[in-house]
Design a protein around this motif. Structure first.
Motif, short mmCIF file in Angstrom:
data_model
loop_
_atom_site.label_atom_id
_atom_site.label_comp_id
_atom_site.label_asym_id
_atom_site.label_seq_id
_atom_site.Cartn_x
_atom_site.Cartn_y
_atom_site.Cartn_z
N ARG A 193 0.87 -1.18 0.00
CA ARG A 193 0.00 0.00 0.00
C ARG A 193 0.90 1.23 0.00
NH1 ARG A 193 -5.82 0.35 2.35
NH2 ARG A 193 -6.04 -0.44 0.22
N THR B 261 -6.63 5.30 -2.33
CA THR B 261 -5.45 4.48 -2.10
C THR B 261 -4.69 4.19 -3.39
OG1 THR B 261 -6.72 2.44 -2.32
CG2 THR B 261 -6.50 3.36 -0.10
N ASP C 174 -2.50 0.90 -4.41
CA ASP C 174 -2.06 -0.43 -4.03
C ASP C 174 -1.21 -1.02 -5.15
OD1 ASP C 174 -3.33 -1.00 -1.44
OD2 ASP C 174 -5.19 -0.67 -2.55
N ALA D 24 -2.42 6.14 1.04
CA ALA D 24 -3.78 5.97 1.54
C ALA D 24 -4.17 7.18 2.37
CB ALA D 24 -3.90 4.70 2.38
#
Length: 459
Positions: free
Chosen positions: A175, A192, A194, A178
């Motif tokens: 990640r 986010t 990812d 975020a």
């Protein structure tokens, strides 16, 4: 009251460590850096984003002194199970994130303690598969220069599986960005970034090869924050969720001793439309020869740039603030030493050649590295002269965006002296000679200088 709470917390940590001493082996290590630096015609507005302008008061010279402390605690139960935390003490005056720097003379104002690393390591029972979970150092393979794509300390899960003595496979979920459950800020869906990552490593007799691939799932609200954060993946923010991708390979050949050859290549892109569309490539080669007196080397890179009239971009992508392209000490991200640089962490839109020598030593415990680098832009000049295309650029000055008409030379000298086994001092002298085309810009540019000294206590 704050002092009392701090003492109680410290006492609790000591008591917990004492109770677990019979089961947990705790190792302490770290680094303590202290240094000062002088820059001239580099900072501009003070943040490395402004150009090396002539007749700018703040560009006449700037002195800073900084320190940084990193303390690492490794808590091991066995070879199969351990945890690690690295705390960093610094001052987030410019960048309120984990990689903070502490400015001398602030009287302690704004001091912060951050958990730079915090991860759990464990082996899947009865296998050699290792799992690492948490905030951890992670870098995409890169052999010539540091990774221009991803080299940071993100949160995620990394799984490494050896197939035999020569081959292993790594898979990861990371990640990278975020805005979730941040105190005092409104929650934003689709905020986010990812990453899904897969790589292989092959190591044979005198050869090592590392192919890899990575996908980034970028939410439509992921490009948030300060001005410096709005270009998180290097392309114009999109109103829709976006997928970016990288496919690359790197390696080295050492079978021709005393020669060593290195190489890197990658292609990147995204599925966005219009001005948010982006795709580009990067390649680098390196060669060095180790001798009894030193190691001379030659390196070069080429990264695609924007063409004359397309809506999208032809430059490679990188995860913002996560590349560490270290070709030079002023224009790029090399020889940081707690010092301010222009801080270009990616070679996108440039090409260059570097000649250098490292490991030179005339006095015991003192060694030197010298490099001379020429680099030039690969972006078409129409991106500057065409008003519509110019307005699409996030960074518009040649310190962040070089065209085929812009070039520069940079000379770097690094000196390291080992005072004790655990204490060393380093100095950097760097000079940037600019040849930016002033006929297509409204600002004049000057050369830049950087001098730095840093003491490092490693324990």
């Amino acid at each position: 009251m704050k002092k009392l709470m701090t003492l109680l917390l410290a006492a609790g940590m000591v008591f917990s460590a004492a109770n677990g001493a019979s089961a947990v082996d705790i190792k302490v290590s770290g680094e303590w850096l202290f240094g000062g630096n002088f820059t001239n015609n580099i900072l501009g507005g003070g943040n490395g984003i402004e150009p090396l302008q002539k007749d700018v008061d703040v560009a006449r010279g700037n002195f800073t002194a900084r320190q940084r402390i990193r303390l690492t605690l490794e808590m091991s139960v066995s070879e199969a199970l351990s945890g690690l935390m690295q705390f960093q003490v610094g001052n987030g005056t410019d960048m309120p994130h984990a990689l903070t720097l502490g400015s001398i003379g602030t009287g302690g104002t704004g001091k912060a303690v951050t958990a730079r690393w915090a991860y759990l390591d464990w082996l899947v029972p009865n296998t050699d598969v290792r799992v690492r979970m948490g905030r951890q150092p992670f870098a995409a393979p890169s052999y010539v220069f540091n990774s221009p794509v991803l080299d940071a300390s993100p949160d995620g899960v990394v799984v490494n599986m050896p197939l035999n003595e020569a081959i292993d496979v790594t898979a990861a979920w990371i990640r990278a960005r975020a805005l979730v459950n941040v105190w005092g800020q409104e929650y934003k869906p689709h905020s986010t970034i990812d990453l899904a990552y897969l790589s292989g490593n092959f190591a044979g007799d005198g050869i090592k090869v590392s192919p890899y691939g990575m996908l980034a799932f970028v939410g439509s609200e992921a490009n948030f924050g300060t001005v410096n954060d709005t270009d998180m993946l290097g392309f114009t923010p999109s109103d829709e969720n976006t997928v970016a991708y990288w496919v690359g390979v790197g390696g080295e050949l050492t079978m021709f001793d005393p020669f060593k050859f290195t190489f890197d290549a990658l292609y990147s892109g995204n599925d966005a439309d219009g001005t948010a569309e982006r795709s580009g490539w990067y390649a680098a080669l390196g060669a060095e020869m180790k001798t009894a007196w030193a190691t001379p080397f030659l390196k070069g890179w080429y990264a695609s740039g924007d063409d004359a009239d397309s809506k999208g971009s032809g430059r490679m992508l990188s995860v913002k603030r996560s590349g560490t392209f270290n070709a030079t000490a002023i224009y790029y991200d090399g020889l940081g030493m707690l010092c301010p640089t222009i801080d270009n962490t990616t070679p996108a839109g440039t090409w260059g050649l570097q000649l250098g020598v490292k490991g030179v030593s005339f006095i015991e415990k003192l060694n030197h590295t010298l490099t001379v680098t020429y680099f030039q832009g690969t972006n078409n000049t129409n991106r500057i002269t065409n008003a519509a295309l110019y307005n699409q650029l996030t960074y518009k000055t040649p310190t962040k965006y070089m065209t085929t008409a812009d070039s520069a030379w940079e000379i770097n000298l690094l000196n390291n002296y080992k005072i004790y086994d655990n204490l060393s001092v380093s100095t950097v002298l760097a000079y940037l000679i600019t040849d930016f085309d002033e006929s297509i810009r409204t600002t004049k540019y000057d050369n830049g200088f950087r001098g730095a000294v840093q003491f490092a206590y490693m324990f």
